[in-house]
Scaffold this active site. Structure first.
Site, PDB file in Angstrom:
ATOM      1  N   ARG A 101       0.816  -1.223   0.000  1.00 56.02           N
ATOM      2  CA  ARG A 101       0.000   0.000   0.000  1.00 56.02           C
ATOM      3  C   ARG A 101       0.850   1.274   0.000  1.00 56.02           C
ATOM      4  O   ARG A 101       0.471   2.286   0.590  1.00 56.02           O
ATOM      5  CB  ARG A 101      -0.962   0.037   1.186  1.00 56.02           C
ATOM      6  N   ASN A 145       2.557  -7.790   7.584  1.00 55.37           N
ATOM      7  CA  ASN A 145       2.566  -9.129   6.977  1.00 55.37           C
ATOM      8  C   ASN A 145       4.053  -9.486   6.881  1.00 55.37           C
ATOM      9  O   ASN A 145       4.684  -9.306   5.855  1.00 55.37           O
ATOM     10  CB  ASN A 145       1.915  -9.102   5.599  1.00 55.37           C
ATOM     11  N   GLU A 200      -6.339 -12.095   8.344  1.00 51.52           N
ATOM     12  CA  GLU A 200      -6.149 -12.168   6.890  1.00 51.52           C
ATOM     13  C   GLU A 200      -5.158 -13.250   6.486  1.00 51.52           C
ATOM     14  O   GLU A 200      -4.280 -13.029   5.662  1.00 51.52           O
ATOM     15  CB  GLU A 200      -5.686 -10.802   6.354  1.00 51.52           C
ATOM     16  N   ARG A 243     -18.505  -8.510   9.930  1.00 48.74           N
ATOM     17  CA  ARG A 243     -17.081  -8.233  10.149  1.00 48.74           C
ATOM     18  C   ARG A 243     -16.869  -7.072  11.122  1.00 48.74           C
ATOM     19  O   ARG A 243     -15.871  -7.028  11.848  1.00 48.74           O
ATOM     20  CB  ARG A 243     -16.437  -7.948   8.782  1.00 48.74           C
ATOM     21  N   LYS A 271      -7.255  -0.225  14.863  1.00 48.32           N
ATOM     22  CA  LYS A 271      -7.512   0.719  13.771  1.00 48.32           C
ATOM     23  C   LYS A 271      -8.620   1.679  14.186  1.00 48.32           C
ATOM     24  O   LYS A 271      -9.513   1.303  14.951  1.00 48.32           O
ATOM     25  CB  LYS A 271      -7.920  -0.017  12.492  1.00 48.32           C
ATOM     26  N   ASP A 297     -11.893  -1.065   8.182  1.00 48.60           N
ATOM     27  CA  ASP A 297     -10.534  -1.013   7.650  1.00 48.60           C
ATOM     28  C   ASP A 297     -10.225   0.315   6.980  1.00 48.60           C
ATOM     29  O   ASP A 297     -10.275   0.412   5.749  1.00 48.60           O
ATOM     30  CB  ASP A 297     -10.347  -2.160   6.637  1.00 48.60           C
ATOM     31  N   GLU A 338      -4.382   3.147  15.689  1.00 49.83           N
ATOM     32  CA  GLU A 338      -3.662   2.971  14.426  1.00 49.83           C
ATOM     33  C   GLU A 338      -4.404   3.734  13.335  1.00 49.83           C
ATOM     34  O   GLU A 338      -5.536   3.395  12.989  1.00 49.83           O
ATOM     35  CB  GLU A 338      -3.555   1.485  14.057  1.00 49.83           C
ATOM     36  N   GLU A 369      -4.400   4.342   1.045  1.00 51.50           N
ATOM     37  CA  GLU A 369      -4.884   3.100   0.442  1.00 51.50           C
ATOM     38  C   GLU A 369      -6.313   3.233  -0.074  1.00 51.50           C
ATOM     39  O   GLU A 369      -6.638   2.750  -1.149  1.00 51.50           O
ATOM     40  CB  GLU A 369      -4.813   1.965   1.470  1.00 51.50           C
ATOM     41  N   TRP A 388     -15.211  -9.830   1.376  1.00 54.78           N
ATOM     42  CA  TRP A 388     -14.270  -9.233   0.423  1.00 54.78           C
ATOM     43  C   TRP A 388     -14.995  -8.803  -0.859  1.00 54.78           C
ATOM     44  O   TRP A 388     -14.379  -8.557  -1.882  1.00 54.78           O
ATOM     45  CB  TRP A 388     -13.126 -10.204   0.089  1.00 54.78           C
TER      46      TRP A 388
HETATM   47  C1  BDP Z   1      -5.630  -3.715   4.791  1.00 52.07           C
HETATM   48  C2  BDP Z   1      -4.640  -3.724   3.683  1.00 52.07           C
HETATM   49  C3  BDP Z   1      -3.645  -4.835   3.800  1.00 52.07           C
HETATM   50  C4  BDP Z   1      -3.038  -4.827   5.191  1.00 52.07           C
HETATM   51  C5  BDP Z   1      -4.134  -4.908   6.213  1.00 52.07           C
HETATM   52  C6  BDP Z   1      -3.605  -4.786   7.636  1.00 52.07           C
HETATM   53  O1  BDP Z   1      -5.332  -3.835   2.471  1.00 52.07           O
HETATM   54  O2  BDP Z   1      -2.669  -4.642   2.819  1.00 52.07           O
HETATM   55  O3  BDP Z   1      -2.150  -5.886   5.344  1.00 52.07           O
HETATM   56  O4  BDP Z   1      -5.030  -3.853   6.043  1.00 52.07           O
HETATM   57  O5  BDP Z   1      -3.737  -3.695   8.182  1.00 52.07           O
HETATM   58  O6  BDP Z   1      -6.216  -2.450   4.768  1.00 52.07           O
HETATM   59  O7  BDP Z   1      -3.086  -5.729   8.186  1.00 52.07           O
END
Ligand code: BDP
Length: 709
Positions: free
Chosen positions: A172, A214, A300, A345, A369, A374, A396, A402, A553
């Site tokens: 991102r 990740n 994820e 979710r 977050k 998200d 966060e 993004e 998704w």
């Molecule tokens: C999502 C993003 C992904 C991130 C994930 C995260 O698309 O790339 O890995 O959040 O925060 O918004 O772990």
């Protein structure tokens, strides 16, 4: 003669051309002579007692800044003794009588007529922050006479999170490659690392997670620990500690490559715990001021403790145990959701984490977050805030855009951050200090530790952030991390003055533009509480997207358009996610007539023909947002055109180009939404708006092309 003149003109243009590299730390010569002389009278020398690397950074920065701003070289001396008319940097314990207490990292600026200007801090870092505060004062043209400023950060750990990979890519990221040249480190240390540290220190950011959540297990190898240590060696002199995102099964992954390696990463397995303890020891040997670990687990597809039947607390506490001998912490992320087609979710993080409140080690902070889904352009605050009284929660935010148009769309994010921070959770009576900001600054639940993180928008682009205007988001995040009571407007004005121009009319025009930019984006992208109209690429409009390995998704999961109406019913008749908020919050949001319009479709499935508080039906209101939102980008273009004489030509041209792209894309968004939703609402586009001059198939095709490799 004419040619020579032309040549001179060209040279002068080149001399002013600004590539954006210097960010807000420009230190250009102050043109107003009397003002410059006034500053110079108080800056005849810089006296600094002490030789710590951080004090040296502070004195060097001040000298460099004053050299640029005043056009003169200010000497650094060891001691002011009986001299006056200079700036004294001192680490002073204890507060001056009668004034606000100075805390760790805080700074104090004091100046009296015919004396010295003193920059003091309880710590070296405090002095460094004080230097940047003084420079900011001068850069924004304010007086430095009779200063009596004490400023303490409201949050203890103020971090950036980089989602950077070993191969130089950034998850991102929209501003080039990673700043960290892993293949060159540790032998070659890019001077840019120091400028990165300066920029962060100027805001009071005191920690950085250098790799993607990740995470790759490679970051825990000896090879990478040495590379990371080389970065830490640069950052240390600017008060910035390094943290690592960790791959939870690393003991197994790396273990399988060593003789007698581990076969498990079970957090309750003694061999696994020993592995982490030893790894942590190795890290601290190389990086004595290492900050700690950030963890994305069971989220994820990332592995985690639940793979072994253990809880998030088991996983986090194991890492806390490994960090016990050191001054490091665990930041454990709450961004989790399960692939359960029946659940919402929205509710997942609350459901998984609130039962664990009080079971985390005291070295653990849960990083949440801002919203429950998200990083959407507008989300209600996460219901975890206010509901974990026994566990420190960190905020966060995502600085990288993004879901905000990548590096082309101009979105000033301070209003987004502030909207969340200033919302009342109603844990206590309204107005008695229970906003989201009061949760994360620890004042509401008396947290022993406090933290905030921003997912960075920096990259290897010369101007750091791709879009020059996105520098303001890094800036605003940092300023709010220090003091969440600052206003979006104040921060914008400060940034414009330091970065773009001090011409008053232009400052006002740009500040106004910035303040409106987020609402404009939301209007054409996700108005009235719509969210996540994307599939894979979080850029091209795809509200029709209905196929994916998981329902959450798809785009239709979020907006739930049908022949009756639009929106996700999260009241008691629907998923009842609203029940996760305090009754006072529920009361306002559960009634579609009192629910604020910006959140309406987050919580309600609203009939197309329902009359809203604006007097328009839902359908008409949506169209009004899509159309005026896209038109407003035209307004942004006009406003920007007006500031041309006050802006560096290179930056002016860059932003002009991006705005033109944004305008086209805003119209693409508008057309996609109205054409698609019209298949359900069956209503005409209301006057005075014109029907799009393309079909739904046309815009769908565009999005498909966008996704091609
Ligand atoms: C999502 C993003 C992904 C991130 C994930 C995260 O698309 O790339 O890995 O959040 O925060 O918004 O772990």
């Amino acid at each position: 003669m004419k040619r020579i003149l032309l040549f001179l003109l060209l040279i002068s243009q080149l001399a002013v051309a600004d590539d954006g590299y210097r960010l807000w730390l420009k230190y250009d010569l102050i043109k107003d002579m009397p003002k410059r002389e006034a500053y110079a009278r108080s800056a005849q020398f810089i006296a600094v007692t002490g030789t710590s690397p951080m004090l040296k950074s502070a004195a060097d920065e001040l000298q460099m800044g004053l050299q640029g701003l005043l056009g003169k070289s200010v000497p650094i001396i060891a001691n002011a003794t009986s001299r006056t008319g200079g700036i004294v940097l001192s680490v002073a314990n204890g507060p001056a009588a009668g004034s606000q207490i100075l805390m760790a990292d805080g700074y104090r600026l004091t100046s009296r007529r015919a004396g010295n200007l003193t920059i003091s801090g309880k710590t070296n870092a405090g002095v460094l922050y004080g230097v940047f505060a003084l420079l900011r004062q001068v850069q924004t043209g304010q007086s430095i006479d009779n200063l009596a400023v004490t400023s303490n950060p409201k949050i203890q750990y103020r971090l950036l999170n980089h989602w950077d990979n070993t191969n130089g890519t950034i998850e991102r990221g929209y501003a080039g490659e990673s700043l960290w040249k892993w293949y060159e480190l540790p032998e070659t240390v890019d001077p840019r690392y120091r400028d990165y540290a300066r920029a962060n220190a100027s805001l009071g950011i005191n920690g950085t997670v250098v790799n993607n959540v990740n995470a790759s297990a490679r970051f825990l190898t000896d090879e990478y620990i040495q590379k990371v240590a080389a970065l830490a060696n640069v950052f240390r002199a600017y008060g910035i500690r390094i943290y690592l995102s960790v791959y939870f099964p690393a003991p197994k992954t790396l273990g399988s490559l060593t003789p007698n390696g581990l076969k498990t990463a079970d957090p309750l397995d003694p061999a696994v715990r020993k592995w982490w303890a030893e790894k942590t020891k190795d890290i601290y040997k190389a990086i004595p001021d290492f900050g700690g670990f950030l963890v994305k687990a069971n989220s994820e597809g990332e592995p985690g403790p639940q793979d072994y039947g253990r809880t998030h607390a088991d996983g986090a506490n194991m890492l806390a145990e490994a960090l016990k001998p050191y001054d490091g912490i665990v930041l454990w992320r709450a961004f989790v959701y399960k692939s359960d087609p029946k659940s919402d979710r929205f509710k997942a993080a609350y459901e998984e984490f609130t039962p664990l409140d009080g079971t985390f080690d005291k070295k653990v902070i849960i990083q949440v977050k801002n919203g429950p889904i998200d990083f959407q352009p507008r989300e209600p605050y996460s219901p975890l805030f206010g509901n974990m009284p026994k566990t420190p929660l960190a905020m966060e935010f995502q600085i990288t855009q993004e879901y905000l148009g990548f590096a082309t769309h101009w979105v000033y994010e301070a209003p987004l951050f502030k909207e969340c921070l200033d919302t009342d959770t109603h844990v206590k009576d309204k107005g008695t200090g229970s906003t989201v900001a009061n949760v994360i600054d620890g004042s509401l639940h008396q947290y022993a530790m406090t933290a905030i993180a921003g997912v960075a928008n920096t990259g290897s682009d010369r101007n750091w952030t791709g879009n020059p205007m996105a520098q303001a988001n890094w800036y605003a995040y940092g300023r709010l991390a220090w003091d969440h009571t600052l206003t979006s407007e104040g921060i914008a004005r400060e940034w414009v003055n330091m970065t773009l121009t001090s011409e008053p009319k232009a400052v006002k025009t740009i500040t106004d533009l910035m303040l409106r930019s987020r609402n404009i984006y939301v209007s054409y992208n996700t108005p009235l509480g719509l969210s996540r109209p994307w599939a894979g690429v979080h850029f091209a409009p795809e509200p029709w997207q209905e196929k994916s390995p998981r329902p959450d998704w798809t785009a239709i999961y979020y907006h739930r358009a049908d022949s009756i109406g639009l929106g996700f019913d999260r009241t008691a008749t629907g998923s009842n996610a609203l029940a996760q908020y305090r009754p006072e919050v529920q009361k306002i949001w559960q009634n579609p007539d009192t629910c604020p319009l910006p959140y309406l479709l987050w919580f309600h499935h609203v009939p197309w023909t329902k009359k809203l508080a604006t007097g328009r039906t839902l359908w008409d209101e949506l169209c009004t947002h899509f159309y005026t939102g896209a038109d407003s980008v035209g307004w942004m273009q006009q406003q920007w055109a007006q500031v041309k004489p006050a802006i560096d030509p290179q930056i002016f041209a860059d932003v002009t180009g991006r705005l033109a792209t944004q305008h086209n894309e805003a119209i693409w968004w508008r057309d996609s939404w109205v054409l698609y939703l019209q298949t359900y609402s069956k209503q005409p586009i209301p006057a005075p708006f014109q029907k799009p001059d393309r079909t739904l198939e046309d815009v769908k095709r565009l999005s498909e092309i966008y996704k091609l490799r």
